[in-house]
Design a protein around this motif. Structure first.
Motif, PDB file in Angstrom:
ATOM      1  N   SER A 135       0.851  -1.201   0.000  1.00 34.45           N
ATOM      2  CA  SER A 135       0.000   0.000   0.000  1.00 34.45           C
ATOM      3  C   SER A 135       0.882   1.244   0.000  1.00 34.45           C
ATOM      4  CB  SER A 135      -0.929  -0.015   1.220  1.00 34.45           C
ATOM      5  OG  SER A 135      -0.179  -0.152   2.426  1.00 34.45           O
ATOM      6  N   TRP A 136       1.867   1.243  -0.884  1.00 33.77           N
ATOM      7  CA  TRP A 136       2.913   2.262  -0.853  1.00 33.77           C
ATOM      8  C   TRP A 136       2.372   3.679  -1.051  1.00 33.77           C
ATOM      9  CZ3 TRP A 136       7.755   2.295   0.762  1.00 33.77           C
ATOM     10  CH2 TRP A 136       8.565   3.377   0.423  1.00 33.77           C
ATOM     11  N   SER A 137       1.571   3.891  -2.066  1.00 31.46           N
ATOM     12  CA  SER A 137       1.067   5.238  -2.362  1.00 31.46           C
ATOM     13  C   SER A 137       0.301   5.802  -1.176  1.00 31.46           C
ATOM     14  CB  SER A 137       0.181   5.218  -3.606  1.00 31.46           C
ATOM     15  OG  SER A 137       0.922   4.819  -4.736  1.00 31.46           O
ATOM     16  N   LYS A 141       1.493   9.026   1.305  1.00 37.53           N
ATOM     17  CA  LYS A 141       0.660  10.215   1.431  1.00 37.53           C
ATOM     18  C   LYS A 141       0.276  10.490   2.873  1.00 37.53           C
ATOM     19  CE  LYS A 141      -1.460   9.958  -3.185  1.00 37.53           C
ATOM     20  NZ  LYS A 141      -2.723   9.703  -3.926  1.00 37.53           N
ATOM     21  N   ARG A 142      -0.069   9.428   3.602  1.00 38.97           N
ATOM     22  CA  ARG A 142      -0.616   9.606   4.943  1.00 38.97           C
ATOM     23  C   ARG A 142       0.435   9.549   6.048  1.00 38.97           C
ATOM     24  NH1 ARG A 142      -6.465   6.487   5.289  1.00 38.97           N
ATOM     25  NH2 ARG A 142      -7.425   7.479   3.456  1.00 38.97           N
ATOM     26  N   ARG A 143       1.501   8.769   5.846  1.00 37.97           N
ATOM     27  CA  ARG A 143       2.476   8.581   6.920  1.00 37.97           C
ATOM     28  C   ARG A 143       3.913   8.618   6.387  1.00 37.97           C
ATOM     29  NH1 ARG A 143       0.923   3.979  11.094  1.00 37.97           N
ATOM     30  NH2 ARG A 143       2.205   5.377  12.374  1.00 37.97           N
ATOM     31  N   PRO A 144       4.298   9.702   5.747  1.00 37.68           N
ATOM     32  CA  PRO A 144       5.655   9.792   5.184  1.00 37.68           C
ATOM     33  C   PRO A 144       6.747   9.718   6.259  1.00 37.68           C
ATOM     34  CG  PRO A 144       4.576  11.940   5.143  1.00 37.68           C
ATOM     35  CD  PRO A 144       3.529  10.933   5.506  1.00 37.68           C
ATOM     36  N   LYS A 162      13.315  -4.031  -4.171  1.00 39.66           N
ATOM     37  CA  LYS A 162      11.945  -3.570  -4.430  1.00 39.66           C
ATOM     38  C   LYS A 162      11.731  -2.152  -3.928  1.00 39.66           C
ATOM     39  CE  LYS A 162       9.089  -7.756  -4.693  1.00 39.66           C
ATOM     40  NZ  LYS A 162       7.964  -8.486  -4.056  1.00 39.66           N
ATOM     41  N   VAL A 163      12.233  -1.882  -2.729  1.00 36.62           N
ATOM     42  CA  VAL A 163      12.031  -0.558  -2.144  1.00 36.62           C
ATOM     43  C   VAL A 163      12.789   0.504  -2.943  1.00 36.62           C
ATOM     44  CG1 VAL A 163      12.330   0.865  -0.090  1.00 36.62           C
ATOM     45  CG2 VAL A 163      11.646  -1.532   0.151  1.00 36.62           C
ATOM     46  N   TRP A 164      14.022   0.231  -3.280  1.00 36.74           N
ATOM     47  CA  TRP A 164      14.805   1.192  -4.058  1.00 36.74           C
ATOM     48  C   TRP A 164      14.137   1.491  -5.399  1.00 36.74           C
ATOM     49  CZ3 TRP A 164      20.812   0.153  -3.692  1.00 36.74           C
ATOM     50  CH2 TRP A 164      21.215   0.337  -2.364  1.00 36.74           C
ATOM     51  N   LEU A 165      13.667   0.450  -6.068  1.00 37.15           N
ATOM     52  CA  LEU A 165      13.013   0.652  -7.365  1.00 37.15           C
ATOM     53  C   LEU A 165      11.749   1.481  -7.218  1.00 37.15           C
ATOM     54  CD1 LEU A 165      13.414  -2.945  -8.851  1.00 37.15           C
ATOM     55  CD2 LEU A 165      14.731  -0.903  -9.461  1.00 37.15           C
ATOM     56  N   THR A 166      11.047   1.277  -6.112  1.00 35.02           N
ATOM     57  CA  THR A 166       9.836   2.057  -5.855  1.00 35.02           C
ATOM     58  C   THR A 166      10.171   3.513  -5.586  1.00 35.02           C
ATOM     59  OG1 THR A 166       8.739   0.096  -4.933  1.00 35.02           O
ATOM     60  CG2 THR A 166       7.784   2.241  -4.405  1.00 35.02           C
ATOM     61  N   LEU A 167      11.195   3.757  -4.776  1.00 37.19           N
ATOM     62  CA  LEU A 167      11.603   5.124  -4.462  1.00 37.19           C
ATOM     63  C   LEU A 167      12.060   5.877  -5.710  1.00 37.19           C
ATOM     64  CD1 LEU A 167      13.593   4.507  -1.141  1.00 37.19           C
ATOM     65  CD2 LEU A 167      11.419   5.728  -1.365  1.00 37.19           C
ATOM     66  N   CYS A 168      12.651   5.157  -6.663  1.00 38.41           N
ATOM     67  CA  CYS A 168      13.157   5.778  -7.894  1.00 38.41           C
ATOM     68  C   CYS A 168      12.158   5.744  -9.040  1.00 38.41           C
ATOM     69  CB  CYS A 168      14.454   5.090  -8.331  1.00 38.41           C
ATOM     70  SG  CYS A 168      15.851   5.384  -7.228  1.00 38.41           S
ATOM     71  N   HIS A 169      10.961   5.215  -8.784  1.00 43.37           N
ATOM     72  CA  HIS A 169       9.904   5.157  -9.805  1.00 43.37           C
ATOM     73  C   HIS A 169      10.397   4.461 -11.082  1.00 43.37           C
ATOM     74  CE1 HIS A 169       7.679   7.954  -7.251  1.00 43.37           C
ATOM     75  NE2 HIS A 169       8.758   8.733  -7.235  1.00 43.37           N
TER      76      HIS A 169
END
Length: 454
Positions: A135-137, A141-144, A162-169
């Motif tokens: 539930s990344w998005s 938004k709610r708890r940065p 996975k996390v790095w790829l998500t952070l870098c879009h």
């Protein structure tokens, strides 16, 4: 009796023979170490699973006693010793000259370097990260602040990719630019003289990039390798230049080939920057975590996007480098005034010890237990963690440095990365340094004002 030892990567077939298979864990899935003599042939298949993202546990096909028997037999027959890997894929039984030395140690690569088992704390952290990724998005938004808190504690290694790829879009970039990386990597257009110069520089630097890591280790060059000065100071393992491109492509190890393609692709993607020494360490580090194409898009992201924006460090004139070093120097005076006063007395400037730390986000010289923790934070909060870690390192060794003269300080700094026993401890300590973004912005404005006066 003659003997040879080779290390080969076994990967599934790919539809594009010129590109590496797109795997989540490109460093190693199956590392096959073959020892061949005139009388016998021995092969060890190390399925090094635990140290790679999205994998867990340690699976081997040999008992400890079997391995020790093979080590003794290999040594008696003059074969090269087997590789022992740490949890990040680095060769642990390699001496300072870059030679693999025999060892009867039956220790296996483990996820945290302390054992194959995962503690209950680590299991809970892994579960929390899985929930966040699903539930990344919404979480961002709610708890940065919660995300940042957990990034600062360190991402579980199996989920780091996975996390790095998500952070870098990265997924979004791939969807928006289908086939672009493959086009760059396989480009056969007649290059300009400037492009050829860039590629020649890349060719030299790939042999100097993590030569002690199993992904980049060139077993065939053991007898020819030598230690050379790093462009950032210190020494790196180097290998002789090759002038025959086709021969080099046949000889190059898979990790080096992937790194060469990634750097070539970026030089085509951003010709104004092209390639600069230091980018090889960053791209090489990415390749130990994610696939080849993903590493390229991560490089694009950290070079061009906030909060990282490293492009100015490597562009013509390296303007941003001067700004970063100015900020770093002033922060040492602000947070470590006693040490700064001693450095001033001994004529020690930040450029004499921290340039490579800052330009490569510590990837060029520090162990990965520190490097990966830095990047966990850097991808989300940018340069604040970079400066904080620099201050934490200096703070850790302040008492020793205060006793040293000019020459002794420089010698100490050259060996400093090896003096750090626990990189994670340094990163954790850095979080408690009361450096705020406003401090950095104030110093950046000061630097800009000084430039306008010239």
């Amino acid at each position: 009796m003659t003997s040879t030892t080779s290390v080969s990567y076994t990967a599934p077939s790919s539809s594009s023979p010129k590109m590496a298979p797109q795997r989540r864990s490109p460093a190693i899935d199956n590392l096959t170490i073959s020892t061949v003599t005139s009388n016998s042939s021995m092969e060890i298949d190390l399925r090094r699973v635990s140290s790679m993202p999205e994998r867990g546990g340690v699976e081997t096909v040999m008992s400890n006693s079997d391995e020790e028997d093979i080590i003794r037999k290999s040594q008696s027959e003059g074969a090269k010793p087997l590789l022992k890997l740490d949890q990040y894929g680095f060769i642990s039984n390699m001496d300072k000259d870059g030679l693999v030395v025999p060892t009867a140690d039956s220790q296996r690569p483990t996820q945290q370097g302390k054992g194959a088992s995962i503690t209950s704390v680590e299991q809970r952290r892994t579960t929390k990260w899985k929930i966040m990724l699903n539930s990344w998005s919404n979480i961002m938004k709610r708890r940065p602040k919660l995300v940042l808190k957990r990034l600062r504690k360190g991402i579980p290694h199996e989920q780091r990719g996975k996390v790095w790829l998500t952070l870098c879009h990265v997924k979004e970039r791939q969807q928006q630019n289908p086939g672009l990386y493959e086009k760059y990597a396989n480009s056969k257009e007649s290059p300009s003289k400037a492009f050829q110069t860039v590629q020649e520089t890349i060719e030299k630097d790939i042999h100097r990039t993590f030569p002690r890591h199993s992904l980049f280790y060139d077993d065939g060059n053991d007898s020819e390798a030598e230690m050379v000065d790093s462009p950032f100071g210190g020494s790196l393992l180097d290998a002789p230049d090759r002038h025959d491109d086709e021969e080099r492509e046949r000889e190059i190890v898979e990790g080096q080939a992937s790194l060469k393609r990634v750097l070539k692709a970026y030089s085509l993607h951003d010709p104004d920057v092209g390639y600069c020494q230091g980018m090889n360490f960053i791209a090489g580090m990415f390749l130990t975590i994610v696939t080849e194409e993903e590493a390229f898009w991560m490089l694009v992201a950290i070079m061009s996007d906030q909060p990282c924006y490293m492009r100015g460090l490597f562009g013509e004139g390296m303007r941003e480098t001067h700004k970063v070093l100015y900020v770093a120097e002033q922060l040492v005076h602000q947070f470590l005034p006693r040490l700064a006063k001693h450095f001033d007395k001994e004529n020690i400037h930040v450029t004499m010890y921290a340039t490579q730390w800052l330009l490569t986000q510590y990837t060029s010289s520090f162990r990965f237990d520190l490097v990966l923790r830095v990047w966990d934070c850097f991808l989300q909060e940018g340069w604040k963690i970079t400066y904080r870690v620099m201050l934490a390192i200096l703070q850790e060794f302040q008492s020793q440095l205060l006793q040293l003269s000019f020459e002794e300080i420089l010698a100490f700094m050259r060996d400093l990365p090896e003096r750090i026993e626990d990189g994670g401890k340094i990163v954790t300590a850095s979080i408690h340094i009361p450096l705020r973004k406003k401090h950095i912005l104030k110093l950046e404005r000061e630097w800009l004002a000084k430039q306008d006066q010239h």
